[in-house]
Design an enzyme around this catalytic site. Structure first.
Site, short mmCIF file in Angstrom:
data_model
loop_
_atom_site.label_atom_id
_atom_site.label_comp_id
_atom_site.label_asym_id
_atom_site.label_seq_id
_atom_site.Cartn_x
_atom_site.Cartn_y
_atom_site.Cartn_z
N LYS A 40 0.99 -1.08 -0.08
CA LYS A 40 0.02 0.12 -0.09
C LYS A 40 0.76 1.12 -0.05
O LYS A 40 1.99 1.29 0.75
CB LYS A 40 -0.84 0.03 1.23
CG LYS A 40 -1.80 0.99 1.23
CD LYS A 40 -2.98 1.43 0.64
CE LYS A 40 -3.66 2.82 0.75
NZ LYS A 40 -4.37 3.11 -0.41
N SER A 41 0.48 2.35 -0.71
CA SER A 41 1.36 3.52 -0.61
C SER A 41 1.26 3.96 0.84
O SER A 41 0.41 4.05 1.64
CB SER A 41 0.52 4.69 -1.51
OG SER A 41 0.51 4.33 -2.87
N SER A 65 -12.72 6.55 -1.75
CA SER A 65 -11.96 7.67 -1.20
C SER A 65 -11.16 7.10 0.09
O SER A 65 -11.55 7.48 1.28
CB SER A 65 -12.94 8.90 -0.75
OG SER A 65 -12.08 10.06 -0.50
N LEU A 68 -5.61 7.20 1.98
CA LEU A 68 -4.13 6.59 2.40
C LEU A 68 -4.00 6.14 3.72
O LEU A 68 -2.99 6.30 4.54
CB LEU A 68 -3.14 7.76 2.23
CG LEU A 68 -2.32 8.23 0.92
CD1 LEU A 68 -1.59 9.39 0.88
CD2 LEU A 68 -1.33 7.10 0.66
N ASN A 120 4.13 7.27 -5.94
CA ASN A 120 2.62 7.56 -6.20
C ASN A 120 2.47 9.07 -6.42
O ASN A 120 2.52 9.86 -5.51
CB ASN A 120 1.81 7.10 -5.12
CG ASN A 120 0.18 7.22 -5.49
OD1 ASN A 120 -0.17 7.76 -6.48
ND2 ASN A 120 -0.66 6.43 -4.85
N CYS A 123 -2.34 9.95 -6.11
CA CYS A 123 -3.40 9.82 -5.15
C CYS A 123 -4.35 11.15 -5.22
O CYS A 123 -4.21 12.19 -5.05
CB CYS A 123 -2.86 9.66 -3.71
SG CYS A 123 -4.21 9.62 -2.70
N SER A 187 -6.86 5.17 -10.10
CA SER A 187 -8.24 5.33 -10.10
C SER A 187 -8.62 6.76 -10.84
O SER A 187 -7.64 7.69 -10.75
CB SER A 187 -8.99 5.12 -8.69
OG SER A 187 -8.59 6.21 -7.92
N GLY A 242 -6.28 -0.91 -14.45
CA GLY A 242 -7.63 -0.47 -14.60
C GLY A 242 -8.35 -0.97 -15.44
O GLY A 242 -8.57 -1.36 -16.40
N GLY A 243 -9.12 -1.71 -14.49
CA GLY A 243 -10.35 -2.78 -14.97
C GLY A 243 -9.81 -4.00 -15.77
O GLY A 243 -10.54 -4.74 -16.36
N THR A 265 -9.32 -3.82 -8.24
CA THR A 265 -10.78 -3.91 -7.77
C THR A 265 -11.26 -5.33 -7.73
O THR A 265 -12.01 -6.01 -6.94
CB THR A 265 -11.60 -3.16 -8.87
OG1 THR A 265 -11.09 -1.97 -9.19
CG2 THR A 265 -12.99 -3.17 -8.47
O1 RRO Z 1 -5.64 5.57 -0.48
C1 RRO Z 1 -6.31 6.07 -1.38
O2 RRO Z 1 -7.28 6.82 -1.08
C2 RRO Z 1 -5.83 5.93 -2.56
C3 RRO Z 1 -4.90 6.22 -3.16
BR1 RRO Z 1 -3.26 6.48 -2.10
C4 RRO Z 1 -4.39 6.04 -4.75
O3 RRO Z 1 -3.14 6.25 -5.24
N1 RRO Z 1 -5.38 5.83 -5.33
C5 RRO Z 1 -6.76 5.74 -5.02
O4 RRO Z 1 -7.62 5.55 -5.72
N2 RRO Z 1 -6.81 5.78 -3.67
#
Ligand code: RRO
Length: 312
Positions: A40-41, A65, A68, A120, A123, A187, A242-243, A265
């Site tokens: 995860k970021s 949403s 992070l 990243n 975001c 996304s 993506g998809g 997803t």
């Molecule tokens: O954690 C998020 O809300 C999030 C991140 Br860091 C991202 O790079 N892309 C995303 O769709 N959600």
């Protein structure tokens, strides 16, 4: 580029995002058929993320949403070492709130057991913070500071660009700096899904705005992979995302020019079996067509070059 290609033994891996923020989840990915363990970021400090509800499955994907949520980079440096025993590449993903933070985060993973560092720059879900990769000046400034902090290949997680002038500008910057891979796309940020019965948005943070994922964004992701494939001329490794939920989707990304694909997803929905299933489905298609990953990559038929002159 060559380094990244040599590291990955399979075509499908998890994308940074769902089910990859704690050690137990990361070990599940490590034990699966995912080609790598993407984490995860992470940020400098641990984050709870945005208020719930912040993830909503939709008929053709999801909107979220998350904000992070992560345990803070020091934990992921530690996890990189623990995950080594699974003998597959570990990919760190970092998200700073300013250039100094990006420097600190990249430095930390350059001195870790992670194999690659995905930076990243896209975001979409932090209130008051715009996506770095939509601000080319900022993007260059950050790249200039993080590109030579160690020997591990670094890459950029990019947002969807919708104008060829933007792809060209991004490609120019990428080629000027020490970037080994790109991941496109994140996304699509700041979209809105409304529950008409409730007369309100389906997620509650950020006024209901969130990143759109899944089938909805596949054509945009494919186009971004294709355009960057042409613009970067095989100098930079491309992860498509993506998809992708089937071997057919993966094959389409392969034709567009993706060196590997990441899934989010479908992983959130189906769990870790999705990696093996999609890989097998892709291999079936390649076998039926008498192709290999190498022979099919980028071989989209009847596609006129996109490197046409842009009008100013
Ligand atoms: O954690 C998020 O809300 C999030 C991140 Br860091 C991202 O790079 N892309 C995303 O769709 N959600």
């Amino acid at each position: 580029m060559i380094v990244v290609r040599g590291l990955l033994k399979k075509y499908v891996l998890n994308a940074s995002g769902p089910n990859d923020s704690n050690l137990s989840e990361l070990e599940t990915i490590a034990k699966s058929d995912s080609a790598a363990v993407m984490m995860k970021s992470c940020t400098i400090k641990p984050r709870e993320g945005n208020q719930e509800p912040r993830y909503k499955r939709l008929p053709l994907g999801a909107i979220q949403s998350m904000g992070l949520p992560n345990e803070g980079y020091e934990k992921y440096v530690e996890y990189s070492s623990i995950l080594k025993k699974y003998n597959k590449p570990v990919i760190a993903s970092v998200a700073g709130f300013n250039a100094d933070e990006y420097v600190a985060l990249v430095k930390a993973f350059q001195n870790s057991d992670a194999d690659l560092v995905e930076v990243n720059l896209s975001c979409p879900n932090i209130e008051g913070k715009s996506q770095v990769a939509y601000d080319f000046e900022q993007m260059e400034k950050i790249l200039g500071r993080i590109e030579n902090l160690g020997n591990k290949p670094i890459g950029l997680k990019l947002p969807a660009y919708l104008d060829l002038a933007h792809h060209k500008k991004a490609a120019e910057i990428i080629l000027k700096h020490n970037v080994s891979f790109i991941t496109c796309i994140n996304s699509i940020g700041n979209t809105l899904v409304i529950d008409y019965e409730a007369a309100g948005p389906v997620i509650k943070t950020n006024g209901g705005l969130g990143g759109l994922c899944g089938d909805y964004i596949k054509p945009i992701a494919l186009a971004n992979v294709r355009v960057f494939y042409e613009l970067l001329q095989d100098k930079i490794f491309i992860f498509g995302v993506g998809g992708i939920k089937s071997g057919t989707d993966a094959y389409e990304f392969l034709l567009a020019g993706a060196d590997a694909v990441q899934v989010a997803t479908v992983f959130e929905k189906e769990g870790p079996n999705c990696f093996e299933r999609i890989n097998n489905e892709l291999n079936e298609i390649l076998k039926r067509k008498n192709l290999t990953i190498e022979s099919a990559r980028g071989k989209l038929k009847n596609s006129k070059s996109l490197l046409i002159k842009q009008e100013k």
